[in-house]
Design a protein around this motif. Structure first.
Motif, mmCIF file in Angstrom:
data_model
loop_
_atom_site.group_PDB
_atom_site.id
_atom_site.type_symbol
_atom_site.label_atom_id
_atom_site.label_comp_id
_atom_site.label_asym_id
_atom_site.label_seq_id
_atom_site.Cartn_x
_atom_site.Cartn_y
_atom_site.Cartn_z
ATOM 1 N N VAL A 142 9.197 -6.712 7.127
ATOM 2 C CA VAL A 142 8.665 -6.019 5.954
ATOM 3 C C VAL A 142 7.177 -6.357 5.843
ATOM 4 C CG1 VAL A 142 8.810 -5.739 3.450
ATOM 5 C CG2 VAL A 142 10.879 -6.223 4.791
ATOM 6 N N THR A 143 6.354 -5.329 5.868
ATOM 7 C CA THR A 143 4.915 -5.540 5.706
ATOM 8 C C THR A 143 4.488 -4.954 4.373
ATOM 9 O OG1 THR A 143 4.612 -5.291 8.082
ATOM 10 C CG2 THR A 143 2.647 -5.098 6.714
ATOM 11 N N ALA A 144 3.745 -5.745 3.609
ATOM 12 C CA ALA A 144 3.293 -5.239 2.303
ATOM 13 C C ALA A 144 1.787 -5.385 2.184
ATOM 14 C CB ALA A 144 3.973 -6.018 1.176
ATOM 15 N N SER A 195 -2.262 -12.410 5.105
ATOM 16 C CA SER A 195 -3.605 -12.340 5.679
ATOM 17 C C SER A 195 -4.482 -11.402 4.861
ATOM 18 C CB SER A 195 -3.562 -11.913 7.149
ATOM 19 O OG SER A 195 -2.820 -10.731 7.291
ATOM 20 N N GLU A 196 -5.778 -11.563 5.059
ATOM 21 C CA GLU A 196 -6.741 -10.718 4.358
ATOM 22 C C GLU A 196 -6.787 -9.326 4.973
ATOM 23 O OE1 GLU A 196 -10.811 -12.140 3.147
ATOM 24 O OE2 GLU A 196 -10.172 -13.736 4.515
ATOM 25 N N ALA A 197 -6.943 -8.327 4.146
ATOM 26 C CA ALA A 197 -7.105 -6.977 4.669
ATOM 27 C C ALA A 197 -8.029 -6.198 3.745
ATOM 28 C CB ALA A 197 -5.760 -6.282 4.775
ATOM 29 N N LYS A 198 -8.477 -5.070 4.223
ATOM 30 C CA LYS A 198 -9.311 -4.204 3.396
ATOM 31 C C LYS A 198 -8.647 -2.848 3.358
ATOM 32 C CE LYS A 198 -13.063 -6.929 3.250
ATOM 33 N NZ LYS A 198 -14.026 -7.158 2.158
ATOM 34 N N GLY A 199 -8.474 -2.327 2.174
ATOM 35 C CA GLY A 199 -7.758 -1.071 2.048
ATOM 36 C C GLY A 199 -8.676 0.116 1.835
ATOM 37 N N PHE A 200 -8.202 1.241 2.296
ATOM 38 C CA PHE A 200 -8.926 2.483 2.102
ATOM 39 C C PHE A 200 -7.887 3.493 1.650
ATOM 40 C CE2 PHE A 200 -10.131 6.588 3.919
ATOM 41 C CZ PHE A 200 -11.380 6.758 3.356
ATOM 42 N N GLY A 201 -8.132 4.171 0.559
ATOM 43 C CA GLY A 201 -7.107 5.098 0.057
ATOM 44 C C GLY A 201 -7.601 5.850 -1.155
ATOM 45 N N ARG A 202 -6.666 6.162 -2.041
ATOM 46 C CA ARG A 202 -7.048 6.915 -3.230
ATOM 47 C C ARG A 202 -7.967 6.107 -4.139
ATOM 48 N NH1 ARG A 202 -2.268 8.320 -2.017
ATOM 49 N NH2 ARG A 202 -1.681 10.525 -1.848
ATOM 50 N N GLN A 203 -7.676 4.802 -4.199
ATOM 51 C CA GLN A 203 -8.513 3.921 -5.022
ATOM 52 C C GLN A 203 -9.914 3.911 -4.441
ATOM 53 O OE1 GLN A 203 -7.633 -0.218 -4.509
ATOM 54 N NE2 GLN A 203 -8.809 -0.861 -6.289
ATOM 55 N N LYS A 204 -10.861 4.260 -5.276
ATOM 56 C CA LYS A 204 -12.210 4.246 -4.697
ATOM 57 C C LYS A 204 -12.837 2.865 -4.829
ATOM 58 C CE LYS A 204 -14.391 6.328 -8.804
ATOM 59 N NZ LYS A 204 -14.205 5.035 -9.475
ATOM 60 N N GLY A 205 -13.793 2.576 -3.973
ATOM 61 C CA GLY A 205 -14.466 1.273 -3.998
ATOM 62 C C GLY A 205 -15.505 1.227 -5.090
ATOM 63 N N HIS A 206 -16.537 0.458 -4.871
ATOM 64 C CA HIS A 206 -17.579 0.384 -5.889
ATOM 65 C C HIS A 206 -18.936 0.542 -5.229
ATOM 66 C CE1 HIS A 206 -17.162 -3.771 -4.444
ATOM 67 N NE2 HIS A 206 -18.459 -3.864 -4.687
ATOM 68 N N LEU A 242 1.076 -8.962 3.526
ATOM 69 C CA LEU A 242 2.171 -9.930 3.641
ATOM 70 C C LEU A 242 3.115 -9.466 4.720
ATOM 71 C CD1 LEU A 242 3.322 -10.737 0.005
ATOM 72 C CD2 LEU A 242 2.164 -12.224 1.638
ATOM 73 N N GLU A 243 3.572 -10.399 5.547
ATOM 74 C CA GLU A 243 4.575 -10.049 6.547
ATOM 75 C C GLU A 243 5.771 -10.973 6.374
ATOM 76 O OE1 GLU A 243 2.222 -8.684 10.491
ATOM 77 O OE2 GLU A 243 1.484 -10.496 9.497
ATOM 78 N N ILE A 244 6.931 -10.333 6.285
ATOM 79 C CA ILE A 244 8.139 -11.130 6.086
ATOM 80 C C ILE A 244 9.204 -10.660 7.060
ATOM 81 C CG2 ILE A 244 9.931 -11.789 4.435
ATOM 82 C CD1 ILE A 244 7.868 -10.855 2.275
ATOM 83 N N VAL A 245 9.650 -11.577 7.862
ATOM 84 C CA VAL A 245 10.751 -11.277 8.778
ATOM 85 C C VAL A 245 12.056 -11.565 8.052
ATOM 86 C CG1 VAL A 245 11.885 -12.017 10.881
ATOM 87 C CG2 VAL A 245 9.376 -11.832 10.793
ATOM 88 N N CYS A 246 13.010 -10.655 8.158
ATOM 89 C CA CYS A 246 14.251 -10.908 7.439
ATOM 90 C C CYS A 246 15.440 -10.248 8.125
ATOM 91 C CB CYS A 246 14.150 -10.412 6.003
ATOM 92 S SG CYS A 246 13.881 -8.632 5.914
ATOM 93 N N ASP A 247 16.569 -10.637 7.650
ATOM 94 C CA ASP A 247 17.829 -10.052 8.099
ATOM 95 C C ASP A 247 17.852 -8.580 7.654
ATOM 96 O OD1 ASP A 247 20.278 -9.984 9.187
ATOM 97 O OD2 ASP A 247 21.282 -11.116 7.578
ATOM 98 N N ASP A 248 18.503 -7.730 8.429
ATOM 99 C CA ASP A 248 18.570 -6.309 8.076
ATOM 100 C C ASP A 248 18.963 -6.102 6.620
ATOM 101 O OD1 ASP A 248 18.002 -5.899 10.684
ATOM 102 O OD2 ASP A 248 19.877 -4.876 11.215
ATOM 103 N N ALA A 249 19.970 -6.878 6.233
ATOM 104 C CA ALA A 249 20.527 -6.695 4.900
ATOM 105 C C ALA A 249 19.524 -6.983 3.793
ATOM 106 C CB ALA A 249 21.756 -7.599 4.734
ATOM 107 N N ASP A 250 18.605 -7.895 4.051
ATOM 108 C CA ASP A 250 17.693 -8.309 2.980
ATOM 109 C C ASP A 250 16.473 -7.412 2.823
ATOM 110 O OD1 ASP A 250 19.387 -10.426 2.573
ATOM 111 O OD2 ASP A 250 18.235 -11.790 3.866
ATOM 112 N N ALA A 251 16.220 -6.568 3.802
ATOM 113 C CA ALA A 251 14.978 -5.800 3.787
ATOM 114 C C ALA A 251 14.813 -5.009 2.497
ATOM 115 C CB ALA A 251 14.911 -4.869 4.991
#
Ligand SMILES: Nc1ncnc2c1ncn2[C@@H]1O[C@H](COP(=O)(O)OP(=O)(O)O)[C@@H](O)[C@H]1O
Ligand SMILES: Nc1ncnc2c1ncn2[C@@H]1O[C@H](COP(=O)(O)OP(=O)(O)O)[C@@H](O)[C@H]1O
Ligand SMILES: Nc1ncnc2c1ncn2[C@@H]1O[C@H](COP(=O)(O)OP(=O)(O)O)[C@@H](O)[C@H]1O
Lengths: 112, 459, 459, 459, 112, 112
Positions: free
Chosen positions: F4-6, F31-42, F61-70
């Motif tokens: 699961v990546t968030a 980990s750090e990331a930079k987003g680009f999308g509907r939200q505009k920057g400044h 965020l990256e989380i490895v999990c059992d199929d059931a927990d995803a």
């Protein structure tokens, strides 16, 4: 093809890298990450107040490879990154549909 | 009838005390400048370590400032600049314990230095204490570069106390306080080359060792101590395997710039008067420093193909070090030559540690020991009247080599004893794991930077 | 019988040399302060570049310090402040080559400046050398901001040598050394407005151009040179397409703060004495600086809606620049007004490069040229006795405009020649690829920061 | 016949004005040093905030420098150090509006301070203006640490203007300008303990409150103002929930080092002469500072197990603060003791805000208020002649406590009024969302660092 | 749905981004990475000692998209990021089970 | 197993982390990331010139999990990270072939 992702201790990077090279891996992508898990972080103190840092610095490695090589790459990473201490990290393997080399546009195994 | 003697005297005293203010103003300033050199060293060194060690590096310098500020008025100044002399090595630590006789005014007037009478080079005795204090601080702080990134802060604080007491104060006494390495009657120089008692009982040595602002007292002394401590304390984990690049070169430059600035207090302050001699020393200092940076940069360009900023910073420091003992006796031309030589030699010397396999982490030996030696010895050739290139014969050169040697032996032996004693008792090193994780956290429970806290990843 | 003349003389000389110490103390300090301004410029500029260029930016300033420290005692001081005058442009570079006559004492006494006799504004001649040295260093260092992030370090070192020799030293001679732009007999001012020979053969010009601490010699001079060099050398790759934001604004602030500090040496030092005039100049300087920062911030707030820190830093520098020529002749009230005007104008002026499409990368033209000009010209209005707002008539204004113009032409022409010559021979620019990858690596083989080495990703 | 009176006079005046140069040199230097303390505070505080707030922190200090540089020559100096006294609280703001009578020379001679006649402690009146200016700047800048990371820059600029006018200038007048808290005839001390009129009509109080360099005027004053403003303005979003660690500890150290350096101007400058007393104050200052850092570090080591660098930096500042009122009247031994006590107490005091739940963000109360109080009160015990430990009886102690109390009340009340007035009119806080996103962007439209622009991720 | 991951040269980011926008991609996530591959790093020199930096700065882009768009996105990235020099990077495509928009809780293609 | 990546707003990390812990998730990598999308920057302003910052800081965020927990993990993240404002981010789920614990060499669910 597969994508092998490894989360390892930062100070193991050099060894992992050179062992992978010996195994014939000629490319990979690394990035900074912070891990959260069984390994606990540390506590810093600023003017008497404690400040718990529970995210631990890690390095994330990503390696695209042929299906056949995934297991051996995983094995090499696991072996070279392990110190036996809690917090040594994880390796996971994902299926890939395709990979392209930007420079040439080559697809698939040729692109690795 | 007017009393001309009285007129002369009254006017004269007022006039002469006019000097006191002028010289005092410059010496107060110079002392402040020299004090700033220790923070400058802290950033010069701090920028050169890895980001996990900068706080500790800053703290080693801060620790020197803190401890010496306390022990200098207690017994340090008295040991170095008291009136009694013990076998040419030091003076009585209790004579001026807590500066008791210096901070007492007699009929509203504090004492002045140098000597007892008022003359154009006089200034207040209390100001001398602080000027000398700042030299003791930086001398010991310099050593920290050799043992960077691995020692316990508490052991360092004790080392500072012991080293200033048993090495720095005696060395200052020997050279500047009328001891073994001075030109006084009981000195090595007088023993070898003789001298005679002049008017008013003042001793005139035939040959006077020359250490203007501390080539021997500060740089050779700290340089050899750096070598000894790193040999005893041992290498950093990863030495020669990892290259350990500087984590913040702008801080290294900041340190070098502030050192250059502060060094005008060090050198132009060492005339103890705001006079032409101070200007002269300022000129030599800047000329040699510029030339040494050029010398280092050119050597690098030839060898490595690049003019590095670390090289410029290092060359600046090498030049400042080398001109220190000589700034009042070399002409601008010789100052430039001296700088070029020092810059090139120090650039080559910082490679020695890899050949001989000692971890002088930030090159205290290569820069301060070698630079101090170059300046001290070149006096024998370049000095205005006594140098060989100015028809001075070889005596000055011989005595310069000799005082350097004696200083090396004295400092080397006593520093070895102190460092060993600490090694065998409370110990010097943090654990290897702590060292790898970072000495900042191990010693201080802190990490230097947090640029990402706002991203939530700082914790 | 007492010899009253002798008494007077003895007391007097001692007394007057009391001034020497006081003035000397301040001038040594002031020289050190001004030297620190170049590192300040380095950080002011360094923080404004991108992180891949800061080391080079610091090195351009360091290079100026290094080279000028060597050439100034060689021939620079002699060319600017020698006694012989060649067609009002410079004096003999060999008269005082290696300062030979200045560092020689005559009967134990070095010369003093200004003039030959001792008076309350005297101080040691050796100190004058160093004070003037620091001005030459910063003048040339200022130019580096216009050509940031793209030039070869080796070419820069040669440029520094040539520019100080053929532009700075002559300009200092013209204005302060009794040349064309001074008030001496052979000056432009005397040619136009006349004058007469007073007692003891001293020339009294009817109108004396006023450049207290270097509005013309340093700021207009460096500002026009900056314009010329950037026009010849050309734009950075990406100019106007990328915005190239400052990578480290705290460094920019550090630089501005240290400039403010050091500028007290620049301005209050330019009275050459630790007297009320120095205090007066200090007051004007701080009042104008505060006002200029306000002027810049208010202009920004109106135009862009924010008070930026880069604006505050820039306004501080603009104020310091503008008050430089005028600090001794404007009252506190006029100093504030001058500051407000300079701050607002410079804030608007830094936009010109986008309109006229020249890449004055860090706004040397907008701040130093414009600021220097504002201060130089406003003297014609605000000066205590000679300004139009103080019933002084238009003559001062006319001569101020004139010396500014002549300085612009002289500096512009000679700088063009030097810059072109270098362009056509060894060349100025690194390759575009090197520029994109970063001038730090291209020139120095280094990168500035490594905050992640401990994460293993530093290499 | 010779005119001996004339000889004496001539020589004497020249001689005495020799002092002017010496003292002037030191006071110009000291003023510059003290001005540098505000940038030092800026970095000390700036390093302690989160990376999203450092620019604003630097700007609060810069704002203080900018505004006070303008209002001090306008009316500030006149209100504090004019000749007329209004009910012991302040003097006439218009008497010396724009310094009109100070910057006018009379027969070519500007006035000197202190007093009218020339004596060894005299120096130019213009220099006094600038020395005093720098104290006003830093006093108000200190307050900014308590209200960090949340206030509007425009409100701060107005606060600075009002506070310096209605709190700082009066407080300086009360203590140093012959007002209520001085030893003059109309002072509280004379009211309680009496006194008598001595020769030449000078008042001799039986007990004279002692505030050498500003324990009350600067530190207690700013400390209580800090408490009041933070109480009114309120806590940062996230106070006590998030720990808000310092984002750049090397900057904190840089600030502390520069404070130590600058403080020699503050304390050794407060003798107003480059004499033995200045050296004495320098000694006390460095001894107390070293001891206070030790006191803080030892307390931390016992309580938390580590010697932190933030602790060392804080201890240095605590020591400097505590010795400020006392530096001329405590012996080196008592200076060390005073430092140890201040360091330990301040280390404990910074925890109070968590217990009493006020967000004194960077511990202005814990360090400056507590430190200033410790020094002010310990004078009652340690002072050379009047302290209880030197057989001085309790009177000095009583008056010290009293002036501290009155200062607390005066500053507390007026600061409350000013802060409230601003709160009710233009308001103090940015919105919570802006605060979370970062005050730097909210106030200045900027972010401090961009280390990744070259990776293309900077925008 | 697919996840397209691209490792590109940092200075190509602007072009890639604008071309993707033209293609109708309205969201993506970028992060810093360090690459290791055929492209060799550089050597820095500190006091005469060489320091080989063999990890090269790269930017990683992650784009979640509909199955149908993966090919065209890959194509656009490859084209805009290519300079023809070694080190231009890779693009790879992975299958996704699902994607959720945090703000609304929408799933699948609607969440992109 | 699943990954699961968030991508979330940085200031939501603390809450997301603690809610995940309550749900029984004991490990993750951030980990750090930079987003680009509907939200505009400044827009930042430097000497009068505007500088548009259109990449917005995010945390990955990256989380490895059992199929059931995803599903439940996705649900928890979505809920805890949501503020209702544009720019709250995405969560996506990918299939994994395997996961290994570096320290022990354990495979599969045991390695999580
Ligand atoms: N479920 C998970 N998903 C993603 N990464 C994880 C997960 N669990 C652990 N990690 C990563 O692995 C690292 C090591 O995990 P940890 O539990 O501390 O030790 P170990 O794997 O040795 O038992 C963590 O710091 C984190 O980066
Ligand atoms: N097997 C791989 N797995 C993951 N990333 C890779 C792999 N090989 C290369 N890369 C990434 O692609 C970048 C470019 O690869 P490189 O071999 O240098 O050039 P090219 O792809 O042009 O042949 C590398 O820096 C690295 O980030
Ligand atoms: N197609 C996508 N692929 C990968 N990440 C995306 C994509 N679209 C958006 N994101 C990430 O999600 C974040 C939020 O997206 P945005 O469109 O701004 O708001 P929202 O998801 O609330 O509609 C972006 O900043 C980016 O990091």
């Amino acid at each position: 093809m597969k994508l092998v992702t490894a989360i390892i201790q930062p100070h193991r990077l050099d060894d992992v890298k050179s062992n992978l090279e010996l195994t014939g891996v000629h490319g990979m992508t690394a990035s900074e990450a912070k891990g959260f898990g069984r390994q606990k972080g540390h506590t810093e103190i600023y003017r008497g107040r404690e400040y718990a840092v529970d995210l631990v610095p890690k390095v994330r490695l990503e390696i695209v490879c042929d299906d056949a090589d995934a297991a051996i790459i995983t094995e090499v990473i696991t072996r070279s990154a392990s110190t036996g201490k809690i917090g040594d990290g994880k390796v996971w393997i994902m299926p890939l549909d395709d990979v392209v080399r930007v420079r040439t546009g080559e697809h698939g195994v040729a692109a690795i | 009838m007017i009393d001309s003697g009285h007129i002369l005297l009254a006017a004269d005293i007022t006039a002469q005390t006019g000097f006191l203010a002028g010289n005092g103003a410059w010496m107060l300033t110079a002392a402040s400048f020299v004090l700033l050199m220790t923070p400058a060293v802290a950033f010069f060194y701090g920028g050169m370590c890895r980001s996990k060690s900068i706080l500790n590096m800053l703290m080693l310098s801060a620790g020197a400032m803190i401890v010496v500020s306390v022990i200098w008025p207690l017994w340090g100044y008295s040991m170095a600049f008291g009136t009694e002399d013990y076998i040419g090595l030091f003076s009585d630590p209790f004579e001026n314990f807590l500066l008791n006789s210096i901070v007492e005014s007699h009929d509203g007037v504090f004492g002045v230095v140098p000597g007892a009478g008022l003359h154009p080079e006089s200034y207040a005795g209390t100001i001398d204490v602080v000027f000398q204090l700042t030299f003791a601080v930086i001398a010991v702080a310099l050593i920290s570069g050799a043992i960077a990134e691995r020692v316990k802060f508490s052991t360092w604080l004790i080392f500072v106390t012991l080293w200033v007491t048993f090495v720095y104060a005696p060395m200052a006494h020997m050279v500047w306080g009328g001891g073994l390495l001075s030109g006084e009657e009981n000195s090595v120089s007088s023993f070898i080359f003789g001298g005679n008692t002049g008017e008013r009982g003042k001793w005139n040595a035939n040959v006077i060792p020359h250490d203007f602002a501390g080539g021997t007292v500060v740089h050779i002394n700290a340089g050899i101590a750096a070598l000894v401590t790193t040999l005893i304390i041992g290498k950093r984990s990863g030495f020669k395997k990892e290259t350990m690049r500087p984590h913040n070169l702008p801080f290294v430059m900041l340190g070098a710039f502030l050192l250059w600035f502060g060094w005008f207090g060090f050198n132009a302050g060492s005339t103890f008067a705001a006079n032409d001699g101070a200007g002269y020393a300022w000129i030599s200092t800047s000329a040699a420093t510029g030339a040494a940076a050029l010398g280092w940069l050119i050597t690098e360009r030839i060898r490595d193909g690049k003019f590095t900023s670390l090289g410029a910073a290092s060359g600046i420091v090498a030049g400042l070090v080398a001109i220190t003992p000589a700034a009042d006796v070399v002409s601008p031309g010789f100052a430039i030559l001296l700088g070029l030589i020092a810059g090139a030699l120090c650039c080559l010397a910082v490679g020695l540690k890899l050949r001989f396999n000692y971890d002088d982490s930030l090159d205290v030996v290569g820069v301060h020991f070698v630079g101090g030696l170059v300046g001290t010895i070149l006096i024998g050739f370049f000095a205005t009247e006594t140098g060989m290139f100015n028809d001075g014969g070889p005596k000055q050169l011989i005595i310069q080599v000799l005082i350097a040697l004696i200083a090396i032996i004295y400092s080397g032996v006593i520093t070895t004893i102190i460092t060993f004693a600490l090694e065998k008792t409370i110990g010097w090193r943090v654990t290897e794991e702590e060292e790898i994780l970072g000495i900042d956290y191990a010693n201080h429970g802190e990490t230097a930077y947090d640029f990402v806290a706002s991203s939530g990843l700082g914790k």
